[in-house]
Design a protein around this motif. Structure first.
Motif, PDB file in Angstrom:
ATOM      1  N   UNK A 234       2.596   7.970  -3.732  1.00  0.00           N
ATOM      2  CA  UNK A 234       2.555   6.613  -3.220  1.00  0.00           C
ATOM      3  C   UNK A 234       3.912   5.948  -3.329  1.00  0.00           C
ATOM      4  N   UNK A 235       4.607   6.177  -4.390  1.00  0.00           N
ATOM      5  CA  UNK A 235       5.931   5.589  -4.547  1.00  0.00           C
ATOM      6  C   UNK A 235       6.992   6.361  -3.786  1.00  0.00           C
ATOM      7  N   UNK A 236       6.623   7.520  -3.268  1.00  0.00           N
ATOM      8  CA  UNK A 236       7.509   8.376  -2.469  1.00  0.00           C
ATOM      9  C   UNK A 236       8.763   8.780  -3.224  1.00  0.00           C
ATOM     10  N   UNK A 237       8.628   8.944  -4.508  1.00  0.00           N
ATOM     11  CA  UNK A 237       9.776   9.337  -5.317  1.00  0.00           C
ATOM     12  C   UNK A 237       9.829  10.834  -5.540  1.00  0.00           C
ATOM     13  N   UNK A 238       8.708  11.435  -5.896  1.00  0.00           N
ATOM     14  CA  UNK A 238       8.735  12.840  -6.261  1.00  0.00           C
ATOM     15  C   UNK A 238       8.130  13.747  -5.206  1.00  0.00           C
TER      16      UNK A 238
ATOM     17  N   UNK B 106       8.841   1.517  -6.478  1.00  0.00           N
ATOM     18  CA  UNK B 106       8.955   2.928  -6.816  1.00  0.00           C
ATOM     19  C   UNK B 106       9.665   3.156  -8.140  1.00  0.00           C
ATOM     20  N   UNK B 107      10.769   2.451  -8.352  1.00  0.00           N
ATOM     21  CA  UNK B 107      11.509   2.598  -9.605  1.00  0.00           C
ATOM     22  C   UNK B 107      10.669   2.100 -10.785  1.00  0.00           C
TER      23      UNK B 107
ATOM     24  N   UNK C  42       7.326   2.044 -10.938  1.00  0.00           N
ATOM     25  CA  UNK C  42       6.270   3.028 -11.183  1.00  0.00           C
ATOM     26  C   UNK C  42       6.842   4.214 -11.946  1.00  0.00           C
ATOM     27  N   UNK C  43       8.005   4.686 -11.518  1.00  0.00           N
ATOM     28  CA  UNK C  43       8.648   5.816 -12.204  1.00  0.00           C
ATOM     29  C   UNK C  43       8.878   5.476 -13.677  1.00  0.00           C
ATOM     30  N   UNK C  44       9.431   4.301 -13.937  1.00  0.00           N
ATOM     31  CA  UNK C  44       9.704   3.897 -15.325  1.00  0.00           C
ATOM     32  C   UNK C  44       8.421   3.743 -16.139  1.00  0.00           C
ATOM     33  N   UNK C  45       7.392   3.217 -15.520  1.00  0.00           N
ATOM     34  CA  UNK C  45       6.097   3.074 -16.201  1.00  0.00           C
ATOM     35  C   UNK C  45       5.492   4.440 -16.506  1.00  0.00           C
TER      36      UNK C  45
END
Length: 141
Positions: free
Chosen positions: A11-15, A125-126, A128-131
């Motif tokens: 969903x955050x399109x990070x990984x 996104x950042x 969510x990643x940090x959380x």
């Protein structure tokens, strides 16, 4: 918990890009479309794969594009709570702790959105990643 975590990564399109083979055909098509439409360079794609905290405008816009494709991000830069929670609940498969974490992460991270879609997607996104890191939820499957 790994399967639950994947919804936030995707969903955050990070990984999603960091997976060697994106299995979801809809996600793969969205990523390809968004990389092209946002004119993301190979360096931009690599930054997304690396979960970089310093993304170019193009990489940020790839995230926004994917999030919009999945109806997670509105034209106003806001995160659609209903879509987010529906995905989280589906992935959590009744795990009350996972749903609680998803709700907490939404509440924290949706407050970081702004009117600019690309910046908003990046902020969300950042966050969510940090959380996920803070909660020991793996970023990669």
């Amino acid at each position: 918990m790994n399967r639950f975590a994947s919804v936030f990564v995707i969903v955050a399109a990070l990984a999603a890009l960091s997976q060697a083979d994106v299995n979801d055909p809809r996600l793969k098509a969205s990523l390809e479309k968004c990389i092209g439409s946002e004119k993301a360079s190979p360096a931009d794609v690599e930054a997304l794969k690396a979960h970089s905290s310093d993304l170019s405008r193009e990489a940020q816009c790839v995230m926004a594009c994917v999030m919009k494709e999945f109806k997670l991000l509105g034209d106003d830069g806001k995160i659609n709570r209903d879509v987010y929670m529906a995905e989280a609940e589906e992935m959590a498969k009744g795990d009350a702790g996972a749903i609680k974490q998803a709700t907490e992460m939404y509440d924290i991270c949706s407050a970081k959105t702004v009117a600019d879609n690309c910046e908003s997607a990046n902020n969300f996104g950042q966050c969510i990643k940090n959380e996920m890191i803070a909660r020991n939820i793996p970023l990669d499957m």
